[in-house]
Design a protein around this motif. Structure first.
Motif, PDB file in Angstrom:
ATOM      1  N   GLU A 188      82.797  51.112  21.344  1.00 48.10           N
ATOM      2  CA  GLU A 188      81.736  52.047  20.997  1.00 48.10           C
ATOM      3  C   GLU A 188      81.885  53.409  21.674  1.00 48.10           C
ATOM      4  N   HIS A 227      74.904  51.839  32.047  1.00 53.65           N
ATOM      5  CA  HIS A 227      75.181  52.587  30.827  1.00 53.65           C
ATOM      6  C   HIS A 227      75.594  54.018  31.150  1.00 53.65           C
ATOM      7  N   VAL A 251      66.413  53.842  25.309  1.00 55.24           N
ATOM      8  CA  VAL A 251      65.658  53.027  24.352  1.00 55.24           C
ATOM      9  C   VAL A 251      66.459  51.768  24.021  1.00 55.24           C
ATOM     10  N   ARG A 252      65.738  50.745  23.626  1.00 60.07           N
ATOM     11  CA  ARG A 252      66.346  49.465  23.278  1.00 60.07           C
ATOM     12  C   ARG A 252      66.759  49.456  21.806  1.00 60.07           C
ATOM     13  N   LYS A 253      68.002  49.062  21.523  1.00 61.75           N
ATOM     14  CA  LYS A 253      68.469  48.953  20.151  1.00 61.75           C
ATOM     15  C   LYS A 253      68.097  47.582  19.572  1.00 61.75           C
ATOM     16  N   ARG A 254      68.231  47.447  18.277  1.00 61.72           N
ATOM     17  CA  ARG A 254      67.863  46.192  17.629  1.00 61.72           C
ATOM     18  C   ARG A 254      68.744  45.032  18.070  1.00 61.72           C
ATOM     19  N   ASP A 255      70.005  45.340  18.430  1.00 55.77           N
ATOM     20  CA  ASP A 255      70.907  44.269  18.846  1.00 55.77           C
ATOM     21  C   ASP A 255      70.735  43.889  20.306  1.00 55.77           C
ATOM     22  N   VAL A 258      71.352  49.153  24.635  1.00 54.95           N
ATOM     23  CA  VAL A 258      70.579  50.352  24.954  1.00 54.95           C
ATOM     24  C   VAL A 258      71.344  51.588  24.508  1.00 54.95           C
ATOM     25  N   ARG A 259      70.635  52.681  24.312  1.00 54.02           N
ATOM     26  CA  ARG A 259      71.259  53.956  23.998  1.00 54.02           C
ATOM     27  C   ARG A 259      70.375  55.078  24.517  1.00 54.02           C
ATOM     28  N   CYS A 261      68.445  58.668  24.240  1.00 56.94           N
ATOM     29  CA  CYS A 261      67.833  59.656  23.345  1.00 56.94           C
ATOM     30  C   CYS A 261      67.437  60.849  24.221  1.00 56.94           C
TER      31      CYS A 261
END
Length: 274
Positions: A188, A227, A251-255, A258-259, A261
């Motif tokens: 990624e 991260h 923020v928490r991703k659906r999987d 984290v990512r 913003c």
């Protein structure tokens, strides 16, 4: 030294299996065999020949560490976590040494249930602890969660027939992918880097906008640090001393990952020339 007796439990020595009670204590060794056990089983230690004799079987002994074996690390809780009854919570674990790709195995004395999970290389592991009891499970900082052991992830050979291709077509496709390997991201953070053009932002006469960092939620504290190190090592971000600063938000991703913003609203509202 505080400890507890558990059992009966099964363990294997060479090709022989045994059952008995074990004393669990906070020591560095994975397991120690007591003199009473060795005497009762008629075990002979031949240190000169570096072997252990158990009946007809001769078991080689190893002194010191074998660097050819996969490394093992203990995983301990980084923060205090309270898991309510019939709930599951994420627990940030810290390894006592950095490992390549590893598998986490929960310790048997852990209150609650934690699955065996595969993790990328690093010195942290996010563990899910499930509490099936009718009382809260409290995990304090430093509590032992389990062990992490390096593993090699086997690559499954590509079978072209699964995609309706012949063996010749599969080989041709494989060669094409290898030839254009630089067009695919390995992970990624394999984003590439283009430095031939520098991008400028015209701020006009606007004074710099520098926002304060927002407080990191406790649930994200361990993940934020890990991260941040990943994206910085990948060259996605770099340290800056600019007078302009916008607040990052994790923020928490659906999987479940984290990512970052970035809240640019204060900087872009009426301050930049478009």
């Amino acid at each position: 030294m505080a400890g507890a007796i558990v059992g009966p439990m099964s363990f294997q020595l060479g090709n022989s299996c045994f059952e008995g009670d074990a004393y669990v204590a906070p020591i560095e060794d994975d397991m120690l065999l007591g003199a009473d056990f060795l005497h009762a089983k008629g075990v002979v230690l031949d240190l000169k020949s570096a072997r252990l004799e158990l009946g007809e079987e001769q078991i080689p002994l190893q002194f010191g560490s074998d660097l050819s074996e996969h490394k093992v690390a203990r995983v301990r809780a980084e923060y205090r976590v309270i898991v309510p009854p019939n709930k599951a919570k994420r627990v940030s674990g810290i390894l006592d040494q950095k490992l390549d790709t590893f598998v986490f195995e929960p310790v048997h004395t852990l209150e609650g249930i934690a699955p065996q999970t595969l993790h990328d290389a690093g010195a942290t592991a996010e563990i899910y602890v499930i509490n099936l009891a009718d009382r809260p499970v409290i995990i304090d900082p430093g509590d032992l969660l389990g062990a992490a052991q390096e593993v090699e992830v086997a690559k499954v050979p590509y079978d072209p027939t699964e995609d309706g291709l012949s063996s010749a077509q599969g080989s041709e496709l494989l060669n094409l992918l290898v030839y254009h390997a630089d067009a695919f991201a390995k992970d990624e953070f394999d984003l590439g880097n283009f430095t031939l053009i520098e991008h400028g932002i015209d701020t006009g006469t606007s004074p710099p906008i520098k926002q304060r960092m927002r407080r990191t939620p406790v649930a994200f504290a361990g993940e934020e640090k890990a991260h941040l190190a990943k994206v910085e090592n990948a060259g996605v971000i770099q340290p800056s001393i600019s007078e302009w600063a916008s607040a990052p938000v994790l923020v928490r991703k659906r999987d479940g990952g984290v990512r970052w913003c970035i809240d640019y609203r204060a900087s872009t509202t009426g301050h930049l020339n478009r």
